[in-house]
Design a protein around this motif. Structure first.
Motif, PDB file in Angstrom:
ATOM      1  N   ARG A 581       8.436   3.729  -3.722  1.00 17.70           N
ATOM      2  CA  ARG A 581       8.643   2.350  -4.174  1.00 17.70           C
ATOM      3  C   ARG A 581       8.804   1.450  -2.957  1.00 17.70           C
ATOM      4  O   ARG A 581       9.494   1.821  -2.007  1.00 17.70           O
ATOM      5  N   VAL A 582       8.179   0.286  -3.006  1.00 13.85           N
ATOM      6  CA  VAL A 582       8.375  -0.699  -1.941  1.00 13.85           C
ATOM      7  C   VAL A 582       8.943  -1.963  -2.581  1.00 13.85           C
ATOM      8  O   VAL A 582       8.558  -2.336  -3.693  1.00 13.85           O
ATOM      9  N   ARG A 583       9.865  -2.607  -1.883  1.00 14.56           N
ATOM     10  CA  ARG A 583      10.600  -3.735  -2.470  1.00 14.56           C
ATOM     11  C   ARG A 583      10.282  -5.033  -1.732  1.00 14.56           C
ATOM     12  O   ARG A 583      10.420  -5.126  -0.515  1.00 14.56           O
ATOM     13  N   TYR A 584       9.836  -6.008  -2.516  1.00 13.03           N
ATOM     14  CA  TYR A 584       9.579  -7.353  -2.015  1.00 13.03           C
ATOM     15  C   TYR A 584      10.744  -8.260  -2.402  1.00 13.03           C
ATOM     16  O   TYR A 584      11.462  -7.992  -3.366  1.00 13.03           O
ATOM     17  N   GLU A 585      10.906  -9.348  -1.679  1.00 13.27           N
ATOM     18  CA  GLU A 585      11.884 -10.369  -2.031  1.00 13.27           C
ATOM     19  C   GLU A 585      11.193 -11.720  -2.024  1.00 13.27           C
ATOM     20  O   GLU A 585      10.504 -12.072  -1.071  1.00 13.27           O
ATOM     21  N   ARG A 586      11.393 -12.448  -3.143  1.00 10.29           N
ATOM     22  CA  ARG A 586      10.829 -13.794  -3.249  1.00 10.29           C
ATOM     23  C   ARG A 586      11.609 -14.570  -4.295  1.00 10.29           C
ATOM     24  O   ARG A 586      12.028 -13.999  -5.302  1.00 10.29           O
ATOM     25  N   ASP A 587      11.818 -15.839  -4.064  1.00  9.37           N
ATOM     26  CA  ASP A 587      12.526 -16.715  -4.992  1.00  9.37           C
ATOM     27  C   ASP A 587      13.924 -16.199  -5.311  1.00  9.37           C
ATOM     28  O   ASP A 587      14.432 -16.373  -6.416  1.00  9.37           O
ATOM     29  N   GLY A 588      14.557 -15.556  -4.320  1.00  7.65           N
ATOM     30  CA  GLY A 588      15.884 -15.023  -4.559  1.00  7.65           C
ATOM     31  C   GLY A 588      15.886 -13.769  -5.404  1.00  7.65           C
ATOM     32  O   GLY A 588      16.946 -13.283  -5.813  1.00  7.65           O
ATOM     33  N   GLU A 589      14.733 -13.210  -5.685  1.00  2.69           N
ATOM     34  CA  GLU A 589      14.603 -12.045  -6.562  1.00  2.69           C
ATOM     35  C   GLU A 589      13.989 -10.891  -5.792  1.00  2.69           C
ATOM     36  O   GLU A 589      13.083 -11.075  -4.982  1.00  2.69           O
ATOM     37  N   SER A 590      14.489  -9.697  -6.064  1.00  6.18           N
ATOM     38  CA  SER A 590      13.880  -8.488  -5.512  1.00  6.18           C
ATOM     39  C   SER A 590      13.063  -7.815  -6.609  1.00  6.18           C
ATOM     40  O   SER A 590      13.494  -7.754  -7.759  1.00  6.18           O
ATOM     41  N   TYR A 591      11.897  -7.348  -6.265  1.00  5.69           N
ATOM     42  CA  TYR A 591      11.105  -6.620  -7.249  1.00  5.69           C
ATOM     43  C   TYR A 591      10.346  -5.495  -6.551  1.00  5.69           C
ATOM     44  O   TYR A 591       9.947  -5.614  -5.401  1.00  5.69           O
ATOM     45  N   ASP A 592      10.199  -4.390  -7.277  1.00  2.00           N
ATOM     46  CA  ASP A 592       9.608  -3.180  -6.723  1.00  2.00           C
ATOM     47  C   ASP A 592       8.178  -2.997  -7.185  1.00  2.00           C
ATOM     48  O   ASP A 592       7.801  -3.392  -8.297  1.00  2.00           O
ATOM     49  N   CYS A 593       7.386  -2.376  -6.330  1.00  3.27           N
ATOM     50  CA  CYS A 593       6.024  -1.956  -6.671  1.00  3.27           C
ATOM     51  C   CYS A 593       5.873  -0.490  -6.296  1.00  3.27           C
ATOM     52  O   CYS A 593       6.501  -0.011  -5.347  1.00  3.27           O
ATOM     53  N   LEU A 594       5.029   0.206  -7.031  1.00  2.00           N
ATOM     54  CA  LEU A 594       4.672   1.566  -6.649  1.00  2.00           C
ATOM     55  C   LEU A 594       3.571   1.509  -5.596  1.00  2.00           C
ATOM     56  O   LEU A 594       2.696   0.644  -5.636  1.00  2.00           O
ATOM     57  N   ALA A 595       3.653   2.434  -4.657  1.00  2.00           N
ATOM     58  CA  ALA A 595       2.671   2.438  -3.568  1.00  2.00           C
ATOM     59  C   ALA A 595       2.389   3.876  -3.156  1.00  2.00           C
ATOM     60  O   ALA A 595       3.205   4.770  -3.380  1.00  2.00           O
ATOM     61  N   ARG A 596       1.220   4.062  -2.566  1.00  2.00           N
ATOM     62  CA  ARG A 596       0.867   5.365  -1.991  1.00  2.00           C
ATOM     63  C   ARG A 596       1.138   5.312  -0.490  1.00  2.00           C
ATOM     64  O   ARG A 596       0.656   4.411   0.200  1.00  2.00           O
ATOM     65  N   ARG A 597       1.885   6.285  -0.004  1.00  2.00           N
ATOM     66  CA  ARG A 597       2.262   6.307   1.405  1.00  2.00           C
ATOM     67  C   ARG A 597       1.060   6.736   2.241  1.00  2.00           C
ATOM     68  O   ARG A 597       0.434   7.755   1.974  1.00  2.00           O
ATOM     69  N   THR A 598       0.779   5.953   3.281  1.00  2.00           N
ATOM     70  CA  THR A 598      -0.380   6.238   4.134  1.00  2.00           C
ATOM     71  C   THR A 598       0.023   6.617   5.546  1.00  2.00           C
ATOM     72  O   THR A 598      -0.837   6.813   6.405  1.00  2.00           O
ATOM     73  N   GLY A 599       1.313   6.687   5.815  1.00  2.00           N
ATOM     74  CA  GLY A 599       1.802   7.054   7.138  1.00  2.00           C
ATOM     75  C   GLY A 599       3.313   7.083   7.126  1.00  2.00           C
ATOM     76  O   GLY A 599       3.942   6.911   6.073  1.00  2.00           O
ATOM     77  N   PRO A 600       3.942   7.295   8.273  1.00  2.00           N
ATOM     78  CA  PRO A 600       5.406   7.372   8.309  1.00  2.00           C
ATOM     79  C   PRO A 600       6.075   6.139   7.708  1.00  2.00           C
ATOM     80  O   PRO A 600       7.057   6.244   6.991  1.00  2.00           O
ATOM     81  N   VAL A 601       5.526   4.935   7.994  1.00  2.00           N
ATOM     82  CA  VAL A 601       6.140   3.706   7.481  1.00  2.00           C
ATOM     83  C   VAL A 601       5.082   2.735   6.958  1.00  2.00           C
ATOM     84  O   VAL A 601       5.273   1.519   6.964  1.00  2.00           O
ATOM     85  N   THR A 602       3.961   3.261   6.473  1.00  2.00           N
ATOM     86  CA  THR A 602       2.909   2.413   5.918  1.00  2.00           C
ATOM     87  C   THR A 602       2.542   2.905   4.528  1.00  2.00           C
ATOM     88  O   THR A 602       2.727   4.078   4.189  1.00  2.00           O
ATOM     89  N   ALA A 603       2.016   1.971   3.701  1.00  2.00           N
ATOM     90  CA  ALA A 603       1.645   2.322   2.335  1.00  2.00           C
ATOM     91  C   ALA A 603       0.647   1.303   1.811  1.00  2.00           C
ATOM     92  O   ALA A 603       0.502   0.204   2.360  1.00  2.00           O
ATOM     93  N   GLN A 604      -0.052   1.695   0.739  1.00  2.00           N
ATOM     94  CA  GLN A 604      -0.924   0.764   0.025  1.00  2.00           C
ATOM     95  C   GLN A 604      -0.353   0.574  -1.374  1.00  2.00           C
ATOM     96  O   GLN A 604      -0.079   1.537  -2.089  1.00  2.00           O
TER      97      GLN A 604
END
Length: 764
Positions: A581-604
């Motif tokens: 899961r990767v977490r974005y923050e916008r408009d004072g809100e946090s929301y998560d997206c599912l992602a595929r990990r492509t490296g130690p600290v990278t994902a799509q």
């Protein structure tokens, strides 16, 4: 003009003009307000107002300013603090270019609410007058009639005329129903409130229960939480303490200041009957509620909350806390528009404090033993320790450790102003001290409204004796105010004096990351990693910075130090490491997206957001390596759990567009074929329906006879809607039942009637 129709028409116009973000703000700001997220409304409002003014659209400015005020006065319960904006908006909403705006009527409600927040009972005549004047010029069928009628009834209740409010609300309801309108959730809760004020508790509970049972369309999370709190208060008033405790919602961010009066009264009644609930943590919470009302200029509510807190403090033998509550209440009594017994109530409470005050406190041990005694007591109560610490400190005013512990106790009890005064006194006398007080003072000042002035004052004070700490103060202030370049300047000066300050280097590296100066961050984290005896967090941070910078050689070096095996020996890192899961923050809100990990600290990113929302699917992102949440303790939960990580950089923004597709499920094989074809086209398909979704069978006419499916379809930005429409027709041509995508068809200039027919036939 009907306000909802106006908003719908306006949204259509803005969508046609490509103002999708503005339409999102029109919908989201009221939604977030009603779901008790004031911080999100505050985050979105400046952008919304700027957009309305840029379009030179005064009606839209009235709309956003009204909801901004509603957020301040409803969720945040502001009184005198919000009054200038309420008066300003009233004037703006009645200019020639705005007075016909449907929302201008709501602005008069804003004034009534603001008067109620400042001093409800004291402003009753004005609240009744402004509500009556407004009601005389609107029809009962309009939504505003519901709102303004509530304000009139609330004023009656604050005037001690609850029975009259009950009858008034019944009459107004009859008027609404006669004109084809239905009282909303808030109206019916106000009716329950009138019954409650009249002492008719069982009827009030029944009123709340009827709202729950009717499952009303305008019910929302904020309304449900309000009823839950109200129900707990009524039960507590009836002496049904255990039921009240069970019903009372746990305190958290969604308990907004609007709910403080009822929530605090309910918990106070419970704590009086069940002393185990009356502890210093509750005292700190109630004092923070009173302090919020103090800052917002809600004078009578501040007094009520302060005295409620003070009464509980006396019950738990905490005179220090009770005296603080008394001081706060006394400060607001002269600000009331009408006293109405407030002074007598405050005087009576003061007399109770005086009567319960014992002899002068005597230290039960030598002052030099108090610090060890309090620190060694695992069950230490800062409120009960207060007099012990104060008495010891009176004898040892040069003891930095004791001064720091006393400050911690004050802060634990919510006495921030007292703690600041205490810390300033100590640091002023001991600017050379490297014990706790200077750091405690810096931490508190950084959170203050006048941080720039006060932190600089502290830095100047300690500069002659502790120059590194002075530079640290200025670096922290620059970081807090997002002045990233200044952070580096101050840290460099600090490192010239104290080159081994790893914390300062990390702060500089974090500032470089925030400024998107990834090359600088790589250099700083590489230096930290080299100085570390063992590979660890600095290597992970280095990989984050290096991935953002595209410095894959640095990523591979740190990965090797950490014992990680990566594919290949050079070039971009491209792994297939599963989901996270990767977490974005916008408009004072946090929301998560599912992602595929492509490296130690990278994902799509793989999650497709709904149409109209910010889209991240196919974005290539860099994330911080530290998980934002701890893994659950339960083993079964841990197996299904995906750790969330904070997005720190979007390396490639895909900017896909999203379309909604709905209809009867074609069957597993055809649907999987569709999914594979979509992937081949570099599109993304994200199913949102569950296994229980059913649609009508046109052949039999039976509802919920066929399995259904609806999904989001994301397509590349360069692909025209007409091409997406054409290809989607081709890909679904063999399906037994047609799918519908009316929004896409409209954008493509295709036959929308075909999709409307599918929606009608299948009951979508």
């Amino acid at each position: 003009m009907d306000i909802f129709q106006w908003i719908e028409d306006l949204s259509d116009e803005l969508n046609e003009a490509g103002q999708y973000r503005l339409v999102e703000l029109i919908n989201r700001i009221p939604h977030e307000l009603h779901d008790n997220h004031p911080e999100r409304v505050e985050a979105m409002l400046p952008e919304a107002l700027a957009a309305a003014r840029a379009l030179q659209h005064p009606w839209l400015e009235v709309f956003f300013r009204h909801w901004g005020l509603q957020n301040r006065m409803r969720n945040l319960a502001e009184g005198e603090k919000a009054l200038p904006e309420a008066v300003s908006l009233l004037e703006f909403a009645h200019r020639d270019q705005t007075q016909q705006c449907p929302q201008s009527v709501c602005v008069t409600q804003d004034i009534a609410i603001c008067y109620g927040n400042v001093d409800g009972p004291g402003w009753v005549p004005e609240r009744l007058a402004v509500s009556e004047e407004t009601l005389a010029r609107i029809e009962p069928s309009r939504a505003c009639y519901d709102c303004i009628s509530r304000e009139y009834a609330l004023a009656l209740m604050d005037d001690g005329r609850a029975e009259e409010a009950i009858g008034y609300l019944q009459t107004q309801e009859q008027n609404m129903r006669r004109d084809g309108a239905e009282p909303g959730v808030a109206y019916r809760e106000t009716q329950a409130a009138a019954l409650f004020r009249a002492g008719r508790y069982d009827e009030a509970l029944a009123g709340l229960a009827s709202i729950d049972a009717d499952d009303m369309l305008d019910d929302d999370d904020g309304d449900r939480l309000s009823r839950q709190t109200f129900r707990a208060l009524i039960l507590a008033r009836q002496g049904r303490i255990d039921e009240a405790w069970e019903a009372l919602p746990e305190y958290g961010p969604l308990i907004v200041p609007l709910l403080y009066p009822r929530w605090s009264e309910a918990v106070a009644l419970i704590a009086q009957a069940r002393p185990e609930h009356n502890h210093w943590r509750l005292g700190r919470l109630l004092m923070s509620m009173a302090a919020h009302m103090d800052q917002g200029g809600a004078h009578r509510r501040c007094i009520e909350l302060a005295l409620r807190h003070g009464e509980l403090a006396l019950l738990r033998n905490a005179p220090w806390s009770a005296r603080r509550a008394l001081e706060l209440a006394r400060r607001h009594q002269p600000k009331l528009r009408a006293d109405l017994g407030a002074a007598a109530q405050i005087d009576a409470f003061a007399a109770r404090i005086d009567a319960l005050a014992g002899a002068e406190f005597a230290l039960p041990m030598p002052a030099d033993q108090v610090y060890s005694h309090v620190r060694g007591n695992e069950g230490s109560d800062p409120e009960q320790d207060m007099e012990l610490l104060q008495a010891a400190y009176a004898e040892r005013r040069d003891d930095g450790a004791l001064a720091g512990l006393l400050a911690s106790a004050m802060l634990a009890c919510g006495a921030r102003e007292e703690a600041l005064a205490h810390l300033w006194d100590f640091v002023g006398r001991h600017p050379e001290s490297d014990e706790a007080p200077p750091s405690q003072l810096l931490e508190q000042l950084l959170d203050g409204d006048d941080a720039s002035v006060q932190v600089e004052r502290l830095a100047a004070l300690v500069q002659p004796q502790r120059a590194p700490f002075a530079h640290w103060c200025r670096a922290q202030l620059a970081f807090r105010h997002a002045r990233w370049r200044e952070v580096g300047e101050h840290v460099q000066r600090l490192l010239e004096i104290a080159p081994e300050s790893f914390g300062a280097r990390r702060l500089w590296a974090r500032a470089a990351m925030e400024a998107n100066d990834f090359a600088q961050a790589v250099e700083l984290y590489a230096d930290l990693a080299e100085r570390s005896e063992q590979p660890g967090s600095d290597d992970w941070d280095l990989m984050t910075a290096a991935s953002a910078a595209g410095d894959w050689a640095a990523v591979r070096r740190s990965a090797a130090r950490l014992g990680m095996e990566l594919t290949g020996s050079e070039g971009p890192v491209r792994e297939t490491w599963g989901w996270l899961r990767v977490r974005y923050e916008r408009d004072g809100e946090s929301y998560d997206c599912l992602a595929r990990r492509t490296g130690p600290v990278t994902a799509q990113v793989m999650t497709v957001a709904p149409p109209g929302r910010t889209q991240h699917v196919r974005d290539e992102i860099v994330f911080d390596a530290a998980p934002l949440e701890a893994a659950p303790e339960d083993e079964a939960e841990r197996e299904r759990w995906l750790a969330p990580f904070r997005v720190v950089h979007i390396a490639h923004r895909a900017d896909y567009r999203c379309w909604f597709v709905d209809g009867a499920h074609p069957g597993e094989a055809p649907f999987e074929a569709l999914r594979e074809a979509v992937e081949t086209l570099d599109w993304s398909l994200w199913v949102r329906s569950g296994d229980d979704y059913r649609v009508r069978d046109p052949a039999s006419g039976e509802d919920e006879a066929l399995p259904g499916v609806y999904f989001f379809l994301a397509t590349p930005p360069q692909l025209a809607p007409a091409e997406v429409d054409r290809r989607l027709h081709e890909l679904t041509a063999g399906f037994e039942h047609p799918l519908s995508w009316p929004q896409l068809a409209e954008q493509a200039g295709a036959d929308v009637a075909r999709h409307e027919a599918v929606i009608e036939a299948y009951g979508l």
